[in-house]
Design a protein around this motif. Sequence first.
Motif, PDB file in Angstrom:
ATOM      1  N   ASP A  52      48.800  42.968   9.730  1.00  0.00           N
ATOM      2  CA  ASP A  52      48.190  43.830  10.736  1.00  0.00           C
ATOM      3  C   ASP A  52      47.126  44.745  10.162  1.00  0.00           C
ATOM      4  N   MET A  53      47.223  45.110   8.883  1.00  0.00           N
ATOM      5  CA  MET A  53      46.270  46.068   8.307  1.00  0.00           C
ATOM      6  C   MET A  53      45.041  45.425   7.692  1.00  0.00           C
ATOM      7  N   TYR A  54      44.990  44.105   7.585  1.00  0.00           N
ATOM      8  CA  TYR A  54      43.822  43.461   6.995  1.00  0.00           C
ATOM      9  C   TYR A  54      42.594  43.762   7.853  1.00  0.00           C
ATOM     10  N   ASP A  56      41.481  46.444   8.975  1.00  0.00           N
ATOM     11  CA  ASP A  56      41.785  47.378  10.066  1.00  0.00           C
ATOM     12  C   ASP A  56      42.150  46.649  11.360  1.00  0.00           C
ATOM     13  N   THR A  57      42.983  45.654  11.236  1.00  0.00           N
ATOM     14  CA  THR A  57      43.550  44.812  12.323  1.00  0.00           C
ATOM     15  C   THR A  57      42.605  43.693  12.760  1.00  0.00           C
ATOM     16  N   PHE A  83      51.665  48.887   6.177  1.00  0.00           N
ATOM     17  CA  PHE A  83      50.531  49.748   5.860  1.00  0.00           C
ATOM     18  C   PHE A  83      49.950  50.392   7.130  1.00  0.00           C
ATOM     19  N   PRO A  84      49.197  51.485   6.981  1.00  0.00           N
ATOM     20  CA  PRO A  84      48.681  52.189   8.152  1.00  0.00           C
ATOM     21  C   PRO A  84      47.800  51.319   9.042  1.00  0.00           C
ATOM     22  N   THR A  85      48.013  51.445  10.349  1.00  0.00           N
ATOM     23  CA  THR A  85      47.165  50.769  11.341  1.00  0.00           C
ATOM     24  C   THR A  85      46.587  51.776  12.323  1.00  0.00           C
ATOM     25  N   ASP A  91      52.201  55.622  12.373  1.00  0.00           N
ATOM     26  CA  ASP A  91      51.417  54.376  12.395  1.00  0.00           C
ATOM     27  C   ASP A  91      51.504  53.650  11.060  1.00  0.00           C
ATOM     28  N   ARG A  92      52.630  53.753  10.395  1.00  0.00           N
ATOM     29  CA  ARG A  92      52.794  53.170   9.059  1.00  0.00           C
ATOM     30  C   ARG A  92      54.279  53.108   8.733  1.00  0.00           C
ATOM     31  N   SER A 102      54.404  47.671  16.211  1.00  0.00           N
ATOM     32  CA  SER A 102      53.461  46.841  15.468  1.00  0.00           C
ATOM     33  C   SER A 102      53.556  45.369  15.831  1.00  0.00           C
ATOM     34  N   GLN A 329      53.634  55.509   0.880  1.00  0.00           N
ATOM     35  CA  GLN A 329      52.628  55.743   1.906  1.00  0.00           C
ATOM     36  C   GLN A 329      52.979  56.881   2.864  1.00  0.00           C
TER      37      GLN A 329
END
Length: 331
Positions: A52-54, A56-57, A83-85, A91-92, A102, A329
């Motif tokens: 999901d974080m690659y 920034d989505t 990771f943060p989204t 959100d993480r 998520s 994180q």
Amino acid sequence: MEYRFVGRSGLMVSEIAYGNWITHGSQIEADAARACVRAALDAGITTFDTADMYADTRAESVLGEALHGERRQGLEILTKVYFPTGPGRNDRGLSRKHVLESIDGSLRRLRTDYVDIYQAHRFDKFTPLEETMEAFADVVRAGKALYIGVSEWTAEQIHAAAALARELRLPLISSQPQYNAIWRVPESAVMPAGDEEGLGLFAWSPMAQGVLTGKYVPGQQRPAGARGADPANDMFMGHLLKDELLERVMLLKPLAAEAGLTLAQLAIAWVLHNPSVSAAIVGASRPEQIVENVAASGQKLDEELVRRIDEALAPVIVKDPALTESYDQRP
């Protein structure tokens, strides 16, 4: 293309999987990404790994669009959470709130009703493992994921998660660490733990961020457009681009030639030589890279060649199990 079971589960995957970390949504345009996915499908790849974080989505969205219209039952789609989204404190991580929110975002971006394996991208030391595993169990029971996996978890964390998974009757089937002929960190503890618990291993970076393809030559400028030419990637690649290591990689060229393989194919075949491995995850910015990489499927390396590879790389091999990735994180 050859196919393998994921650990002791009944799920089969293509032994070469297509991953879109760094490329989709960031390094290459959407049209090029679609062309790479098309080449992967045409070559027999059925397994696609994202997170999901690659980008920034955006990577999930690009992959979802590229796979749209394909027969869903013929694909294995893997994504990750941790990771943060977003900007919020929730959100993480692997809290129940973030996991359940998520998965819905990932499914929407991937344009599918379920993912085949939903993976914890890292271990969350700030959330009770029981909370995380119960949330994953609810994701599976809701039909939003068929199986669960972990990525870059230590042997101790894998054993603890597997014990809870048995209690919850949760299908925990996979582990995804970095693994290649240079980075041997998983061999001493993570792989044995996975074998004991029945997990299959998805190896990310089987070509060591492209270093094992021979594209980076000691004493020469990094090739324009290559991942290693961007200073922003030094945090991932800086240790791989030292002349001492690159000189050792050059020693693999005659070994690859003897085997009738390119250096990239030799690197992938080396990873697949390990029986703990279910699939090697490869990325690509051009379709021809996919074609070259897929030719490594089914290649059998004899033990003498494996020994000579080990001998060539010996001074630069990294084995310390303490280097299994860990991120703090959350506050």
